[in-house]
Design a protein around this motif. Structure first.
Motif, short mmCIF file in Angstrom:
data_model
loop_
_atom_site.label_atom_id
_atom_site.label_comp_id
_atom_site.label_asym_id
_atom_site.label_seq_id
_atom_site.Cartn_x
_atom_site.Cartn_y
_atom_site.Cartn_z
N LYS A 1 0.83 -1.19 0.00
CA LYS A 1 0.00 0.00 0.00
C LYS A 1 0.87 1.25 0.00
N HIS B 1 -1.05 9.39 6.53
CA HIS B 1 -0.80 8.11 7.18
C HIS B 1 0.63 8.05 7.72
N SER C 1 -0.92 -6.85 14.94
CA SER C 1 -0.68 -6.72 13.50
C SER C 1 -1.29 -5.44 12.94
N ALA C 2 -2.46 -5.06 13.44
CA ALA C 2 -3.09 -3.80 12.99
C ALA C 2 -2.24 -2.61 13.41
N SER D 1 0.96 -2.60 13.96
CA SER D 1 2.18 -2.62 13.15
C SER D 1 1.94 -1.99 11.77
N LEU D 2 0.81 -2.33 11.16
CA LEU D 2 0.48 -1.74 9.85
C LEU D 2 0.31 -0.23 9.95
N ILE D 3 -0.34 0.22 11.01
CA ILE D 3 -0.54 1.66 11.20
C ILE D 3 0.80 2.35 11.39
N GLN E 1 0.82 1.82 6.50
CA GLN E 1 0.24 0.95 5.48
C GLN E 1 -1.21 0.58 5.76
N SER E 2 -1.83 1.30 6.70
CA SER E 2 -3.21 1.03 7.05
C SER E 2 -3.98 2.35 7.10
N SER E 3 -5.27 2.28 6.83
CA SER E 3 -6.14 3.45 6.93
C SER E 3 -7.07 3.23 8.12
N PRO E 4 -6.59 3.49 9.34
CA PRO E 4 -7.41 3.22 10.51
C PRO E 4 -8.61 4.17 10.59
N THR E 5 -9.70 3.66 11.13
CA THR E 5 -10.89 4.50 11.31
C THR E 5 -10.72 5.38 12.54
#
Length: 196
Positions: A2, A8, A38-39, A41-43, A47-51
């Motif tokens: 991503k 981000h 894991s969530a 780590s992505l944030i 590489q994550s679009s957290p709400t």
């Protein structure tokens, strides 16, 4: 992989900094927030679009306000401290869960107990913040610039129209809801540490 966007990247850097300052591992933060390792780590890698709801849980677990996760590190030498925030420099973020758009209006890194945020809230959108602020004496006011909003704070419900302003502390679960078929816009004024 991503693509890492500037907002981000900013959230990632703020999360890494806040976690490091507290000496927390990803596992410890996961336990404190209810957000998986894991969530997180992505944030942290952008590489994550957290709400907004996920960010709110993370902020509560770190003992900070949600707004701190959008701030740029004051240690950065390439971001000057200035009392002026030009419109083009104000960072916006769109919540992937509800579609609301948050714009940080206040000058970046400027030392102040006051923060301003401009929000555009889509028709029919609803966001429920179940966690409460871990920051003592944190106050905010919601000023409706256009449209209507319903705010539920604990067991109290307030229906606000254009021009209305509601003061609150962040000590109870809060729900933001736009019951109309039009975008609502409001300003959030946040102040910390002034009243007991």
């Amino acid at each position: 992989m991503k693509e890492v966007t500037p907002i981000h990247q900013r959230i990632a850097e703020a999360l890494r900094l806040q976690r490091a300052e507290r000496g927390l591992s990803l596992e410890a933060l996961a336990q404190a927030t209810g957000v998986s390792r894991s969530a997180l780590s992505l944030i942290e890698r952008g590489q994550s679009s957290p709400t907004a709801i996920v960010l709110d849980k993370i902020a509560a677990g770190l003992g900070i306000t949600l707004g701190k996760l959008f701030e740029q590190s004051g240690r950065s030498t390439d971001v000057p401290v200035t009392p002026l925030a030009r419109r083009a420099e104000q960072v916006t973020w769109t919540d992937p869960g509800s579609g609301y758009v948050r714009r940080a209006v206040s000058p970046r890194n400027f030392p102040s107990s006051v923060q301003l945020v401009d929000v555009e809230f889509p028709p029919g959108a609803r966001v429920a913040f179940e966690t409460v602020s871990p920051t003592p004496h944190f106050h905010q006011q919601v000023w409706i610039l256009s449209g209507e909003m319903t705010l539920v704070i604990g067991e109290d419900s307030w229906h606000l129209k254009t021009g209305d302003c509601l003061a609150m502390t962040l000590e109870q679960p809060t729900v933001f809801y736009n019951p109309t078929d039009r975008v609502s816009r409001y300003c959030v004024v946040m102040v910390s540490g002034i009243y007991s």
